[in-house]
Design an enzyme around this catalytic site. Structure first.
Site, mmCIF file in Angstrom:
data_model
loop_
_atom_site.group_PDB
_atom_site.id
_atom_site.type_symbol
_atom_site.label_atom_id
_atom_site.label_comp_id
_atom_site.label_asym_id
_atom_site.label_seq_id
_atom_site.Cartn_x
_atom_site.Cartn_y
_atom_site.Cartn_z
ATOM 1 N N LYS A 273 -4.651 0.443 -13.614
ATOM 2 C CA LYS A 273 -3.666 -0.634 -13.425
ATOM 3 C C LYS A 273 -4.201 -1.954 -13.959
ATOM 4 C CE LYS A 273 -1.843 1.256 -9.180
ATOM 5 N NZ LYS A 273 -1.264 1.104 -7.852
ATOM 6 N N LYS B 87 -11.332 1.088 -4.143
ATOM 7 C CA LYS B 87 -10.381 1.475 -3.107
ATOM 8 C C LYS B 87 -11.139 1.845 -1.854
ATOM 9 C CE LYS B 87 -5.898 1.919 -2.583
ATOM 10 N NZ LYS B 87 -4.826 1.204 -3.295
ATOM 11 N N THR C 99 4.519 -5.994 -5.166
ATOM 12 C CA THR C 99 4.595 -4.626 -5.689
ATOM 13 C C THR C 99 6.053 -4.288 -5.982
ATOM 14 O OG1 THR C 99 2.647 -4.057 -4.420
ATOM 15 C CG2 THR C 99 3.964 -2.218 -5.217
HETATM 16 P P1 NAD Z 1 3.457 1.124 3.985
HETATM 17 O O1 NAD Z 1 2.476 1.647 4.963
HETATM 18 O O2 NAD Z 1 3.944 -0.265 4.150
HETATM 19 O O3 NAD Z 1 4.749 2.085 3.982
HETATM 20 C C1 NAD Z 1 4.663 3.462 3.768
HETATM 21 C C2 NAD Z 1 6.054 4.076 3.947
HETATM 22 O O4 NAD Z 1 5.963 5.477 3.642
HETATM 23 C C3 NAD Z 1 6.580 3.983 5.383
HETATM 24 O O5 NAD Z 1 7.980 3.829 5.385
HETATM 25 C C4 NAD Z 1 6.194 5.349 5.969
HETATM 26 O O6 NAD Z 1 7.033 5.738 7.063
HETATM 27 C C5 NAD Z 1 6.423 6.233 4.751
HETATM 28 N N1 NAD Z 1 5.673 7.494 4.837
HETATM 29 C C6 NAD Z 1 4.407 7.683 5.305
HETATM 30 N N2 NAD Z 1 4.108 8.998 5.275
HETATM 31 C C7 NAD Z 1 5.191 9.626 4.749
HETATM 32 C C8 NAD Z 1 5.500 10.981 4.463
HETATM 33 N N3 NAD Z 1 4.648 11.970 4.735
HETATM 34 N N4 NAD Z 1 6.727 11.266 3.921
HETATM 35 C C9 NAD Z 1 7.620 10.278 3.653
HETATM 36 N N5 NAD Z 1 7.376 8.974 3.924
HETATM 37 C C10 NAD Z 1 6.189 8.662 4.453
HETATM 38 O O7 NAD Z 1 2.800 1.360 2.548
HETATM 39 P P2 NAD Z 1 3.115 0.606 1.177
HETATM 40 O O8 NAD Z 1 2.154 -0.505 1.043
HETATM 41 O O9 NAD Z 1 4.563 0.373 1.055
HETATM 42 O O10 NAD Z 1 2.655 1.719 0.138
HETATM 43 C C11 NAD Z 1 3.522 2.783 -0.261
HETATM 44 C C12 NAD Z 1 2.985 3.378 -1.556
HETATM 45 O O11 NAD Z 1 2.921 2.347 -2.549
HETATM 46 C C13 NAD Z 1 1.573 3.955 -1.459
HETATM 47 O O12 NAD Z 1 1.448 5.053 -2.330
HETATM 48 C C14 NAD Z 1 0.709 2.817 -1.946
HETATM 49 O O13 NAD Z 1 -0.536 3.244 -2.427
HETATM 50 C C15 NAD Z 1 1.592 2.272 -3.050
HETATM 51 N N6 NAD Z 1 1.277 0.905 -3.429
HETATM 52 C C16 NAD Z 1 1.371 -0.118 -2.525
HETATM 53 C C17 NAD Z 1 1.033 -1.395 -2.937
HETATM 54 C C18 NAD Z 1 1.152 -2.580 -2.018
HETATM 55 O O14 NAD Z 1 0.882 -3.703 -2.476
HETATM 56 N N7 NAD Z 1 1.567 -2.415 -0.780
HETATM 57 C C19 NAD Z 1 0.594 -1.626 -4.237
HETATM 58 C C20 NAD Z 1 0.523 -0.562 -5.127
HETATM 59 C C21 NAD Z 1 0.865 0.706 -4.704
#
Ligand code: NAD
Length: 424
Positions: free
Chosen positions: A104, A116, A200
Site C-alpha cells: 500500500k 502490522k 479508508t
Molecule cells: P472494524 O472492527 O471497525 O469493523 C469490522 C466489521 O466487520 C464489523 O462490522 C464486524 O461486525 C464485521 N465482522 C467481523 N467479523 C466478521 C465476520 N466473520 N463476518 C462478517 N463480518 C464480520 O474494522 P475496520 O477498521 O472497519 O476494518 C475492516 C477491514 O478493513 C479489515 O480487513 C481491515 O484490515 C481493513 N482496513 C481497515 C482500515 C482502517 O483504517 N480502519 C484501513 C485499511 C484496511
C-alpha cells in the site's frame, strides 16, 4: 477425513493469506524482471516479535495474551501499520498484513515500509479497563522495536482512537517525552488528524467512483452491497448514500440486512455499536454468505479475509468489487471473477486511504502544524486518483488483472530501495 478435505482446499486455494500473498509477490517480481533473491527478501517480514502480555482482569485473576508485531521491510523508511484485536489473529495473518502495508505504501508513494500488529483476544468480551491494561501491556512489550522513526502503529479491526490514546500515553511515559508521532489514528485533541476516521472509506469511495467510470456505471441509483459495518464499512455506506447510490445490503459478524429498495443508512449508523454490530437489533436477517450473492452493481467486502472464494465466486452478481477489507478474495476467485469481466479493485489499492491520512497525521505531528479537513481531503483525493490511474494503466499495458498490477506497482519501490542500499 474432514481435516484432509480442509487441507486440500487450503492447498488448492491458498486460503493461507501469507502463502497467497507470497505467490502474487513472486509473480509480480518475476514480471518486473527482479532476481530470485529479491523475492527471498520480500516474502517474509524482516523482523517479527512475539510477546506474552499478562493482564490483571477485573475479577482479580491474571490472563496471559499473545501478541505480535511484524516489520516487513524498512528500506524506504520506518515501517507503519495497524494493530488488530481479534480472536483469530495469527502469526501468518500478521505477517501477510505487514506485507500488504508495504505494498500500500508503495502504491500511494509514502516514505514507509509495512508493519502490522495483532493480539489474540476478543475485545467484545472485555471491560473498558481490561482493554486499557491490555493496550498498555502490549506497548510495554514491543516498545524497544517501535517509535516515531522506527515503526508507527495505527488502528485496525476492533481497535479505535481510545486504544491509540492509551498506547501513545504508555509510550510517552516509557520514553519520558510526549510522543504523539508514535502512533496514528489518535483523537483530535491528542494530535489526531482531521479526516483520519473516515479516510479508508473516503479512499474506497474514490476508487468506486473511478472504477464506475471505467465500467460506465452511473453511481446515482447504482446498487451497492457492503460486508462489514465497522470503521471502513459504515463510513462507506454513508458516502455511497450521499453520492446517490442505493445501499441494498450491509452486514456485521452476526448476519446481514437486505432491502432491494435501499436501507435507511442514517438510522443504522445511529444504532450501530462501537464494534460495528447492528444486525442483532433485527429479526429478518440473512447470512453473510447470502449477502455476497445479492443482486447489485458494486460489492464492497469491508470485514475480514477469504470471503470470496472459488466456492461462491460464480454466484457473485456485482460488476465491480472494491476491496475495503484486507485479503477478502482468494487468487482462484480473482481468476474466476476476472474471466467473467468483473473489475476487482484490490485491497492494497482500495484501502490505502487509511495509511495515507495516517501519514498526514504523522507529518502534522512532526511539524507541529495542523491542516484543515478540506486540506486533508484535497491531498487524499490527489493521491488516490493518481494511484488508481497508475495501477489501472499498468494492468492495461501488462494485460494483467488489477491485483497483479497493484502488486507490481507496490513492490517496485521496496525492491529499488533495497537494491540501492546494497541488500540484494
Ligand atoms: P472494524 O472492527 O471497525 O469493523 C469490522 C466489521 O466487520 C464489523 O462490522 C464486524 O461486525 C464485521 N465482522 C467481523 N467479523 C466478521 C465476520 N466473520 N463476518 C462478517 N463480518 C464480520 O474494522 P475496520 O477498521 O472497519 O476494518 C475492516 C477491514 O478493513 C479489515 O480487513 C481491515 O484490515 C481493513 N482496513 C481497515 C482500515 C482502517 O483504517 N480502519 C484501513 C485499511 C484496511
Amino acid at each position: 477425513m474432514g481435516d484432509k478435505t480442509e487441507e486440500s482446499k487450503q492447498e488448492m486455494e491458498n486460503l493461507n493469506v501469507l502463502a497467497s500473498t507470497q505467490s502474487i509477490i513472486q509473480d509480480a517480481l518475476s514480471k518486473l524482471g527482479y532476481p530470485e533473491q529479491v523475492y527471498e527478501l520480500m516474502k517474509e517480514p524482516m523482523r517479527m516479535l512475539t510477546v506474552r502480555i499478562p493482564v490483571r482482569m477485573d475479577d482479580g485473576s491474571v490472563k496471559i495474551f499473545t501478541g505480535y508485531r511484524a516489520q516487513h521491510n524498512d528500506s524506504v523508511g520506518p515501517t507503519k501499520g495497524g494493530i488488530r484485536f481479534h480472536p483469530e489473529v495469527s502469526e501468518d495473518e500478521v505477517k501477510a498484513l505487514s506485507i500488504w502495508m508495504s505494498l500500500k505504501s508503495g502504491i500511494v508513494d509514502l516514505p514507509y515500509g509495512g508493519g502490522k500488529g495483532g493480539i489474540i483476544c476478543d475485545p467484545r468480551e472485555m471491560s473498558f479497563r481490561e482493554l486499557e491494561r491490555l493496550s498498555r501491556g502490549y506497548v510495554r512489550a514491543i516498545s524497544q522495536i517501535v517509535g516515531p522513526t522506527k515503526d508507527i502503529p495505527a488502528p485496525d479491526v476492533f481497535t479505535n482512537s481510545q486504544i491509540m490514546a492509551w498506547m501513545m500515553d504508555e509510550y510517552s511515559r516509557i520514553r519520558e517525552f510526549d510522543s504523539s508521532g508514535f502512533i496514528t489514528g489518535k483523537p483530535l485533541v491528542l494530535g489526531g488528524s482531521h479526516g483520519r476516521e473516515s479516510a479508508t472509506a473516503k479512499g474506497v469511495t474514490i476508487c468506486i467512483r473511478e472504477a464506475a467510470k471505467k465500467k460506465e456505471i452511473d453511481l446515482t441509483g447504482a446498487k451497492v452491497v457492503i460486508q462489514g459495518f465497522g470503521n471502513a464499512g459504515s463510513f462507506l455506506a454513508k458516502f455511497m448514500h450521499d453520492a446517490g447510490a442505493t445501499v441494498v445490503g450491509i452486514s456485521d459478524a452476526y448476519g446481514a440486512l437486505h432491502d432491494p429498495e435501499g436501507l435507511d443508512i442514517d438510522y443504522l449508523l445511529d444504532r450501530r455499536d462501537s464494534f460495528g454490530t447492528v444486525t442483532k437489533l433485527f429479526k429478518n436477517t440473512i447470512t453473510n454468505e447470502e449477502l455476497l450473492e445479492l443482486e447489485c452493481d458494486i460489492l464492497v467486502p469491508a470485514a475480514i479475509e477469504n470471503q470470496i472464494t472459488s466456492e461462491n465466486a460464480d454466484r457473485i452478481k456485482a460488476e465491480i468489487i472494491v476491496e475495503a477489507a484486507n485479503g477478502p478474495t482468494t487468487i482462484e476467485a480473482t481468476r474466476i471473477l476476472s474471466d467473467k469481466g468483473v473489475l476487482i479493485v484490490p485491497d492494497v489499492l482500495a484501502s490505502a486511504g487509511g495509511v495515507t491520512v495516517s501519514y498526514f497525521e504523522w507529518v502534522q505531528n512532526n511539524q507541529g502544524y495542523y491542516w484543515t479537513e478540506e486540506e486533508v481531503e484535497a491531498k487524499l483525493e490527489n493521491i488516490m486518483v493518481k494511484a488508481f490511474d497508475n495501477v489501472y494503466k499498468a494492468s492495461k499495458i501488462r494485460q494483467v488483472n488489477m491485483r497483479l498490477s497493484a502488486y507490481m506497482v507496490g513492490v517496485r519501490k521496496l525492491a529499488e530501495a533495497s537494491r540501492f542500499r546494497g541488500w540484494v
